[in-house]
Design a protein around this motif. Structure first.
Motif, mmCIF file in Angstrom:
data_model
loop_
_atom_site.group_PDB
_atom_site.id
_atom_site.type_symbol
_atom_site.label_atom_id
_atom_site.label_comp_id
_atom_site.label_asym_id
_atom_site.label_seq_id
_atom_site.Cartn_x
_atom_site.Cartn_y
_atom_site.Cartn_z
ATOM 1 N N ILE A 192 1.108 -1.203 -0.255
ATOM 2 C CA ILE A 192 0.290 0.199 -0.096
ATOM 3 C C ILE A 192 0.536 1.607 0.093
ATOM 4 O O ILE A 192 0.411 1.841 -0.930
ATOM 5 C CB ILE A 192 -0.878 -0.287 1.163
ATOM 6 N N ILE A 193 1.640 1.040 0.679
ATOM 7 C CA ILE A 193 2.432 2.174 0.822
ATOM 8 C C ILE A 193 3.878 2.585 -0.626
ATOM 9 O O ILE A 193 3.759 4.045 -0.903
ATOM 10 C CB ILE A 193 3.795 2.517 2.156
ATOM 11 N N ASN A 194 4.011 1.485 -0.623
ATOM 12 C CA ASN A 194 4.630 2.028 -2.176
ATOM 13 C C ASN A 194 4.292 2.493 -3.041
ATOM 14 O O ASN A 194 4.162 3.107 -4.735
ATOM 15 C CB ASN A 194 4.969 0.397 -3.147
ATOM 16 N N ARG A 195 2.465 2.344 -3.244
ATOM 17 C CA ARG A 195 1.552 2.286 -4.512
ATOM 18 C C ARG A 195 1.106 4.190 -3.689
ATOM 19 O O ARG A 195 1.162 5.011 -4.741
ATOM 20 C CB ARG A 195 0.213 1.815 -4.310
ATOM 21 N N LEU A 196 1.314 4.027 -3.251
ATOM 22 C CA LEU A 196 0.813 5.937 -2.436
ATOM 23 C C LEU A 196 2.375 6.526 -2.584
ATOM 24 O O LEU A 196 2.141 8.158 -3.409
ATOM 25 C CB LEU A 196 0.699 6.262 -0.874
ATOM 26 N N ILE A 197 3.322 5.939 -2.554
ATOM 27 C CA ILE A 197 5.078 6.752 -2.539
ATOM 28 C C ILE A 197 4.458 6.870 -4.367
ATOM 29 O O ILE A 197 5.454 7.773 -5.295
ATOM 30 C CB ILE A 197 6.074 5.577 -2.667
ATOM 31 N N ALA A 198 4.490 5.860 -5.254
ATOM 32 C CA ALA A 198 4.609 5.919 -7.007
ATOM 33 C C ALA A 198 3.920 7.191 -7.396
ATOM 34 O O ALA A 198 4.058 7.399 -8.304
ATOM 35 C CB ALA A 198 4.066 4.584 -7.138
ATOM 36 N N ARG A 199 2.458 7.304 -6.572
ATOM 37 C CA ARG A 199 1.364 8.007 -7.104
ATOM 38 C C ARG A 199 1.829 9.260 -7.320
ATOM 39 O O ARG A 199 2.211 10.138 -7.515
ATOM 40 C CB ARG A 199 0.327 8.126 -6.258
ATOM 41 N N GLU A 200 3.056 9.755 -5.808
ATOM 42 C CA GLU A 200 3.778 10.922 -5.660
ATOM 43 C C GLU A 200 4.672 11.518 -6.693
ATOM 44 O O GLU A 200 5.054 12.120 -7.083
ATOM 45 C CB GLU A 200 4.501 10.941 -4.000
#
Length: 195
Positions: free
Chosen positions: A163-171
């Motif tokens: 989950i956190i990797n997906r949020l970081i990817a979006r950033e």
């Protein structure tokens, strides 16, 4: 100074933990038990048979610096990749906890509860966990740290979580980074971003 177009960030998921949540998917549990399973998962070590694929080892090994969550499944993944000597461990990169209720009933499959709680999380539910708003703010900080590391070292790999990797990817995408490769969402999977 290194030109921006040469910078690379790799977001990699950790290896398979001893407590594999996939194995729990069909178990019928209460919402409270979901929380107990998630807490055990947070402290689980890596499974002894979780060996990084050659492609994951090669891309991680090519990066000048490694960053990692402080959760055991991430720090032990750093060790299995042979990156301990160039690793920076930071709790900011930890996974966003799955929220849950303290109810003892009803019982559903672990998969059903996990899906329900994660969907509710996207709409603001955060009991016993981190809110999506806080996770997004943390992802912004994580993306900034990765950008700084890539600017300083030209390449950086993050051993993080789904989950956190997906949020970081979006950033990262919002900051102008381009995804140039993605393997899957399995353990040891990775995505490569360049700028």
């Amino acid at each position: 100074m290194i030109a921006e177009e040469n910078m690379q960030i790799v977001l990699m998921r950790h290896g398979k933990p001893e407590l594999d949540l996939d194995a729990c998917k069909k178990e019928w549990v209460s919402p409270k038990t979901v929380g107990e399973i998630v807490k055990r998962y947070e402290t689980a070590a890596l499974s002894s048979d979780s060996i990084p694929p050659l492609a994951s080892k090669a891309i991680a090994g090519s990066c000048a610096i490694a960053l990692s969550s402080n959760l055991p499944r991430a720090t032990l993944s750093i060790e299995r990749l042979g990156l301990k000597d160039r690793a920076v461990i930071d709790p900011e990169f930890r996974e966003s906890d799955l929220p849950f209720l303290e109810w003892k009933r009803p019982k559903l499959s672990f998969f059903s509860w996990a899906l329900i709680f994660r969907l509710l999380w996207f709409f603001g539910f955060s009991q016993n966990g981190e809110s999506i708003q806080d996770a997004k703010i943390r992802a912004q900080k994580c993306a900034a740290s990765l950008c700084d590391a890539a600017a300083k070292h030209s390449s950086a790999v993050l051993l993080g979580h789904g989950i956190i990797n997906r949020l970081i990817a979006r950033e990262l995408t919002g900051l102008g980074w381009q995804k140039v490769q993605r393997t899957s969402e399995d353990y040891w999977s990775f995505s490569i971003y360049e700028k």
